[in-house]
Scaffold this motif. Structure first.
Motif, PDB file in Angstrom:
ATOM      1  N   LEU A 274      32.323  20.608 -53.096  1.00 18.10           N
ATOM      2  CA  LEU A 274      31.784  20.944 -51.788  1.00 18.10           C
ATOM      3  C   LEU A 274      31.811  22.583 -51.624  1.00 18.10           C
ATOM      4  N   PRO A 275      33.053  23.238 -51.999  1.00 12.92           N
ATOM      5  CA  PRO A 275      33.006  24.852 -51.918  1.00 12.92           C
ATOM      6  C   PRO A 275      32.133  25.457 -53.000  1.00 12.92           C
ATOM      7  N   VAL A 276      32.187  24.742 -54.260  1.00 12.76           N
ATOM      8  CA  VAL A 276      31.488  25.330 -55.170  1.00 12.76           C
ATOM      9  C   VAL A 276      30.033  25.305 -55.193  1.00 12.76           C
ATOM     10  N   THR A 277      29.359  24.193 -54.417  1.00 12.73           N
ATOM     11  CA  THR A 277      27.953  23.974 -54.183  1.00 12.73           C
ATOM     12  C   THR A 277      27.865  24.839 -53.201  1.00 12.73           C
TER      13      THR A 277
ATOM     14  N   GLN B 169      19.589  29.632 -46.082  1.00 14.33           N
ATOM     15  CA  GLN B 169      19.821  29.050 -44.818  1.00 14.33           C
ATOM     16  C   GLN B 169      18.692  28.020 -44.530  1.00 14.33           C
ATOM     17  N   PRO B 170      19.090  26.781 -43.965  1.00 19.24           N
ATOM     18  CA  PRO B 170      20.430  26.522 -43.313  1.00 19.24           C
ATOM     19  C   PRO B 170      21.132  25.603 -44.458  1.00 19.24           C
ATOM     20  N   ALA B 171      20.700  25.846 -45.474  1.00 22.56           N
ATOM     21  CA  ALA B 171      21.589  24.587 -46.504  1.00 22.56           C
ATOM     22  C   ALA B 171      22.851  25.111 -46.447  1.00 22.56           C
ATOM     23  N   PHE B 172      23.207  26.450 -46.741  1.00 20.92           N
ATOM     24  CA  PHE B 172      24.385  27.179 -46.783  1.00 20.92           C
ATOM     25  C   PHE B 172      25.265  26.634 -45.574  1.00 20.92           C
ATOM     26  N   LEU B 173      24.724  26.994 -44.391  1.00 21.14           N
ATOM     27  CA  LEU B 173      25.481  26.515 -43.387  1.00 21.14           C
ATOM     28  C   LEU B 173      25.743  25.105 -43.410  1.00 21.14           C
ATOM     29  N   PHE B 174      25.030  24.332 -43.510  1.00 18.26           N
ATOM     30  CA  PHE B 174      25.278  22.759 -43.626  1.00 18.26           C
ATOM     31  C   PHE B 174      26.458  22.656 -44.528  1.00 18.26           C
TER      32      PHE B 174
ATOM     33  N   GLY C 152      30.268  21.227 -43.742  1.00 13.10           N
ATOM     34  CA  GLY C 152      30.588  20.209 -44.465  1.00 13.10           C
ATOM     35  C   GLY C 152      31.886  20.268 -45.247  1.00 13.10           C
ATOM     36  N   SER C 153      32.092  21.412 -45.878  1.00 14.95           N
ATOM     37  CA  SER C 153      33.199  21.852 -46.794  1.00 14.95           C
ATOM     38  C   SER C 153      34.285  21.957 -45.867  1.00 14.95           C
TER      39      SER C 153
ATOM     40  N   ILE D 174      29.695  14.205 -44.903  1.00 16.46           N
ATOM     41  CA  ILE D 174      28.408  13.428 -45.659  1.00 16.46           C
ATOM     42  C   ILE D 174      27.203  13.743 -44.920  1.00 16.46           C
ATOM     43  N   ALA D 175      27.327  13.713 -43.396  1.00 18.07           N
ATOM     44  CA  ALA D 175      26.056  13.995 -42.632  1.00 18.07           C
ATOM     45  C   ALA D 175      25.588  15.318 -42.813  1.00 18.07           C
ATOM     46  N   LEU D 176      26.592  16.367 -42.894  1.00 21.29           N
ATOM     47  CA  LEU D 176      26.221  17.738 -43.060  1.00 21.29           C
ATOM     48  C   LEU D 176      25.651  17.961 -44.589  1.00 21.29           C
ATOM     49  N   VAL D 177      26.035  17.359 -45.599  1.00 21.17           N
ATOM     50  CA  VAL D 177      25.528  17.333 -46.943  1.00 21.17           C
ATOM     51  C   VAL D 177      24.199  16.869 -46.957  1.00 21.17           C
TER      52      VAL D 177
END
Length: 165
Positions: free
Chosen positions: A68-71, A79-84, A88-89, A150-153
């Motif tokens: 999670l942190p690596v991804t 953005q916004p994938a990074f924020l999600f 999530g992390s 998982i919802a955020l991922v």
């Protein structure tokens, strides 16, 4: 397919596996265990807690904590994938991994050291009283946070899907 997408998909699968594990415990396993006698309950939890310490569980539980942190780092600037992924992390590392390590593991260790065969009926009842409700509460907390994670991922996956390659 980009490497970031591959990492995102693997992260999503591992996060979903852990969310499913804790969800299944919350809505079935603990309910069934709760109907057992004190001795049966404690023996069952000792057995489950010992058996879950296996390579498959560690791969998914620890793999999620690492991936999670690596991804998230790999998606910095997107953005916004990074924020999600960042949220999530945080949900996973604090609400799942942190709760497990600071709450469930110490309870499991306490129970593992308890010798059921040599304990009195009252001592067995006291151990269950010390263990069961707290362990179940902590499991429910990590269930909620793993589902949030998982919802955020999944949100990150959906957003990533519609981004140009």
């Amino acid at each position: 397919m980009k490497m970031t997408t591959v990492f995102l998909l693997i992260t999503a699968v591992l996060t979903a596996l852990i969310a499913g594990l804790f969800y299944a415990y919350s809505c079935s396993v603990v309910l069934g265990l709760g109907k057992l006698s004190d001795t049966e309950y404690l023996k069952s939890m000792q057995s489950i807690n010992r058996e879950i310490l296996n390579p498959i569980f560690f791969l998914s539980f620890m793999g999620t904590a690492v991936l999670l942190p690596v991804t998230t780092f790999m998606f910095r600037g997107e953005q916004p994938a990074f924020l999600f992924l960042l949220l999530g992390s945080l949900a996973y590392l604090i609400g799942v991994f942190g709760v497990t390590m600071a709450g469930n593991v110490p309870l499991n260790d306490m129970l593992d050291k308890f010798n059921i065969g040599e304990a009195t009926t009252e001592a067995v009842k006291q151990m269950r009283d010390r263990f069961e409700n707290r362990w179940n509460l902590l499991n429910n907390v990590r269930t909620v946070f793993s589902v949030i994670s998982i919802a955020l991922v999944i949100c990150a996956c959906i957003w990533n899907r519609y981004q140009p390659e």
